[in-house]
Scaffold this motif. Sequence first.
Motif, PDB file in Angstrom:
ATOM      1  N   ARG A  84       6.134  -7.355  -4.676  1.00  0.00           N
ATOM      2  CA  ARG A  84       4.794  -7.078  -5.294  1.00  0.00           C
ATOM      3  C   ARG A  84       4.421  -8.450  -6.148  1.00  0.00           C
ATOM      4  O   ARG A  84       3.125  -8.796  -6.152  1.00  0.00           O
ATOM      5  CB  ARG A  84       5.132  -6.031  -6.126  1.00  0.00           C
ATOM      6  CG  ARG A  84       3.737  -5.122  -6.721  1.00  0.00           C
ATOM      7  CD  ARG A  84       3.885  -3.906  -7.118  1.00  0.00           C
ATOM      8  NE  ARG A  84       4.667  -3.090  -6.388  1.00  0.00           N
ATOM      9  CZ  ARG A  84       4.262  -2.406  -5.360  1.00  0.00           C
ATOM     10  NH1 ARG A  84       3.171  -2.541  -5.020  1.00  0.00           N
ATOM     11  NH2 ARG A  84       5.086  -1.595  -4.800  1.00  0.00           N
ATOM     12  N   LYS A 144       7.710   4.049  11.723  1.00  0.00           N
ATOM     13  CA  LYS A 144       6.301   3.980  11.359  1.00  0.00           C
ATOM     14  C   LYS A 144       5.578   2.852  11.052  1.00  0.00           C
ATOM     15  O   LYS A 144       4.469   2.787  11.418  1.00  0.00           O
ATOM     16  CB  LYS A 144       6.354   4.983  10.090  1.00  0.00           C
ATOM     17  CG  LYS A 144       4.856   5.657   9.688  1.00  0.00           C
ATOM     18  CD  LYS A 144       4.774   6.530   8.820  1.00  0.00           C
ATOM     19  CE  LYS A 144       3.345   6.967   8.222  1.00  0.00           C
ATOM     20  NZ  LYS A 144       3.465   8.061   7.260  1.00  0.00           N
ATOM     21  N   GLU A 177       0.828  -1.122  -0.082  1.00  0.00           N
ATOM     22  CA  GLU A 177      -0.057  -0.123  -0.093  1.00  0.00           C
ATOM     23  C   GLU A 177       0.953   1.453  -0.031  1.00  0.00           C
ATOM     24  O   GLU A 177       0.371   2.466  -0.312  1.00  0.00           O
ATOM     25  CB  GLU A 177      -1.141  -0.031   1.200  1.00  0.00           C
ATOM     26  CG  GLU A 177      -2.018  -1.143   1.020  1.00  0.00           C
ATOM     27  CD  GLU A 177      -2.919  -0.823  -0.157  1.00  0.00           C
ATOM     28  OE1 GLU A 177      -3.393   0.294  -0.144  1.00  0.00           O
ATOM     29  OE2 GLU A 177      -3.143  -1.754  -0.513  1.00  0.00           O
ATOM     30  N   VAL A 178       2.106   1.307   0.380  1.00  0.00           N
ATOM     31  CA  VAL A 178       2.990   2.366   0.605  1.00  0.00           C
ATOM     32  C   VAL A 178       3.214   2.616  -0.942  1.00  0.00           C
ATOM     33  O   VAL A 178       3.319   4.061  -1.035  1.00  0.00           O
ATOM     34  CB  VAL A 178       4.238   2.100   1.148  1.00  0.00           C
ATOM     35  CG1 VAL A 178       5.187   3.129   1.159  1.00  0.00           C
ATOM     36  CG2 VAL A 178       3.901   1.747   2.746  1.00  0.00           C
ATOM     37  N   GLY A 179       3.252   1.915  -1.671  1.00  0.00           N
ATOM     38  CA  GLY A 179       3.597   2.284  -3.371  1.00  0.00           C
ATOM     39  C   GLY A 179       4.789   1.846  -3.790  1.00  0.00           C
ATOM     40  O   GLY A 179       5.997   1.400  -3.046  1.00  0.00           O
ATOM     41  N   GLU A 180       4.995   1.663  -5.028  1.00  0.00           N
ATOM     42  CA  GLU A 180       6.015   0.920  -5.726  1.00  0.00           C
ATOM     43  C   GLU A 180       7.379   1.605  -5.409  1.00  0.00           C
ATOM     44  O   GLU A 180       8.385   1.072  -5.350  1.00  0.00           O
ATOM     45  CB  GLU A 180       5.592   0.843  -7.227  1.00  0.00           C
ATOM     46  CG  GLU A 180       6.795   0.249  -7.939  1.00  0.00           C
ATOM     47  CD  GLU A 180       6.440  -0.348  -9.320  1.00  0.00           C
ATOM     48  OE1 GLU A 180       7.198  -0.268 -10.216  1.00  0.00           O
ATOM     49  OE2 GLU A 180       4.908  -0.469  -9.288  1.00  0.00           O
ATOM     50  N   ARG A 181       7.452   3.063  -5.490  1.00  0.00           N
ATOM     51  CA  ARG A 181       8.468   3.723  -5.560  1.00  0.00           C
ATOM     52  C   ARG A 181       8.840   4.401  -4.037  1.00  0.00           C
ATOM     53  O   ARG A 181       9.792   5.096  -3.876  1.00  0.00           O
ATOM     54  CB  ARG A 181       8.668   4.744  -6.717  1.00  0.00           C
ATOM     55  CG  ARG A 181       8.572   4.357  -7.853  1.00  0.00           C
ATOM     56  CD  ARG A 181       8.811   5.294  -8.960  1.00  0.00           C
ATOM     57  NE  ARG A 181       9.845   4.917  -9.685  1.00  0.00           N
ATOM     58  CZ  ARG A 181      10.676   5.967 -10.189  1.00  0.00           C
ATOM     59  NH1 ARG A 181      10.533   7.210  -9.840  1.00  0.00           N
ATOM     60  NH2 ARG A 181      11.673   5.623 -10.723  1.00  0.00           N
ATOM     61  N   ASP A 182       7.969   4.017  -3.322  1.00  0.00           N
ATOM     62  CA  ASP A 182       8.194   4.836  -1.923  1.00  0.00           C
ATOM     63  C   ASP A 182       8.762   3.544  -0.918  1.00  0.00           C
ATOM     64  O   ASP A 182       8.693   2.446  -0.941  1.00  0.00           O
ATOM     65  CB  ASP A 182       6.672   5.112  -1.388  1.00  0.00           C
ATOM     66  CG  ASP A 182       6.176   6.236  -2.277  1.00  0.00           C
ATOM     67  OD1 ASP A 182       6.902   7.065  -2.837  1.00  0.00           O
ATOM     68  OD2 ASP A 182       4.993   6.401  -2.504  1.00  0.00           O
ATOM     69  N   ARG A 183       8.999   4.132   0.127  1.00  0.00           N
ATOM     70  CA  ARG A 183       9.691   3.388   1.441  1.00  0.00           C
ATOM     71  C   ARG A 183       8.789   3.936   2.542  1.00  0.00           C
ATOM     72  O   ARG A 183       8.380   5.034   2.553  1.00  0.00           O
ATOM     73  CB  ARG A 183      10.995   2.997   1.360  1.00  0.00           C
ATOM     74  CG  ARG A 183      11.613   4.624   1.355  1.00  0.00           C
ATOM     75  CD  ARG A 183      13.001   4.456   1.149  1.00  0.00           C
ATOM     76  NE  ARG A 183      13.752   5.917   1.437  1.00  0.00           N
ATOM     77  CZ  ARG A 183      14.837   6.104   1.587  1.00  0.00           C
ATOM     78  NH1 ARG A 183      15.653   5.113   1.600  1.00  0.00           N
ATOM     79  NH2 ARG A 183      15.374   7.274   1.668  1.00  0.00           N
ATOM     80  N   ILE A 184       9.134   3.291   3.711  1.00  0.00           N
ATOM     81  CA  ILE A 184       8.539   3.559   4.976  1.00  0.00           C
ATOM     82  C   ILE A 184       9.540   3.305   5.992  1.00  0.00           C
ATOM     83  O   ILE A 184      10.302   2.478   6.148  1.00  0.00           O
ATOM     84  CB  ILE A 184       7.010   2.855   5.168  1.00  0.00           C
ATOM     85  CG1 ILE A 184       6.475   3.456   6.538  1.00  0.00           C
ATOM     86  CG2 ILE A 184       7.487   1.395   5.513  1.00  0.00           C
ATOM     87  CD1 ILE A 184       5.063   2.983   6.628  1.00  0.00           C
ATOM     88  N   TYR A 211      14.919   2.384   6.232  1.00  0.00           N
ATOM     89  CA  TYR A 211      13.566   2.478   5.823  1.00  0.00           C
ATOM     90  C   TYR A 211      13.246   1.190   4.960  1.00  0.00           C
ATOM     91  O   TYR A 211      14.189   0.311   4.701  1.00  0.00           O
ATOM     92  CB  TYR A 211      13.784   3.411   4.553  1.00  0.00           C
ATOM     93  CG  TYR A 211      13.915   4.908   5.304  1.00  0.00           C
ATOM     94  CD1 TYR A 211      12.688   5.678   5.519  1.00  0.00           C
ATOM     95  CD2 TYR A 211      15.039   5.413   5.423  1.00  0.00           C
ATOM     96  CE1 TYR A 211      12.601   6.613   5.959  1.00  0.00           C
ATOM     97  CE2 TYR A 211      14.862   6.750   6.134  1.00  0.00           C
ATOM     98  CZ  TYR A 211      13.848   7.414   6.287  1.00  0.00           C
ATOM     99  OH  TYR A 211      13.642   8.752   6.919  1.00  0.00           O
ATOM    100  N   ALA A 259      11.080  -0.988   1.976  1.00  0.00           N
ATOM    101  CA  ALA A 259      10.293  -0.896   0.816  1.00  0.00           C
ATOM    102  C   ALA A 259       9.791  -2.414   0.291  1.00  0.00           C
ATOM    103  O   ALA A 259      10.665  -3.303   0.514  1.00  0.00           O
ATOM    104  CB  ALA A 259      10.934  -0.147  -0.365  1.00  0.00           C
TER     105      ALA A 259
END
Length: 98
Positions: free
Chosen positions: A80, A33, A22-29, A72, A74
Motif C-alpha cells: 500500500r 476472482k 481497491e479490495v481494501g486494507e483488511r480484505d483479500r480476494i 487468497y 491481499a
Amino acid sequence: MPELDPVIHAESRLRVIITLNEVGERDRIAFPKLQKILAMTAGNLSTHLRKLEDAGYAELTKVIEGRSPATYVAITPAGRAAYSAYRTALRHLLDGGA
C-alpha cells in the motif's frame, strides 16, 4: 526527479496492485476472482504475484475449504505504501517534475 518503482511499473503488476488496493486494507480476494477481473491467465497472474510477493507488496494465503485448496491474495502495508509512493512519483513526473 523521482523514480517509478520498477516492481509496480510493469503494466500487469500495476493492474494487480491497483486492484488489490481497491479490495481494501483488511480484505483479500480469491485468486480466481482476481484472475477474472484482470482477464489474465493463471500462469501470468501467478508470475506477477510472485514478483509482488517477493517485494513484500502482496501476500498469498493458501487454505483448504472443504476438500478443495483455495488461494487468497491481499495487499500488504508495504504494498500500500509503495503504491502510494508510486502514485506520488507519477503525478510529479506528469506535472513536469516541478
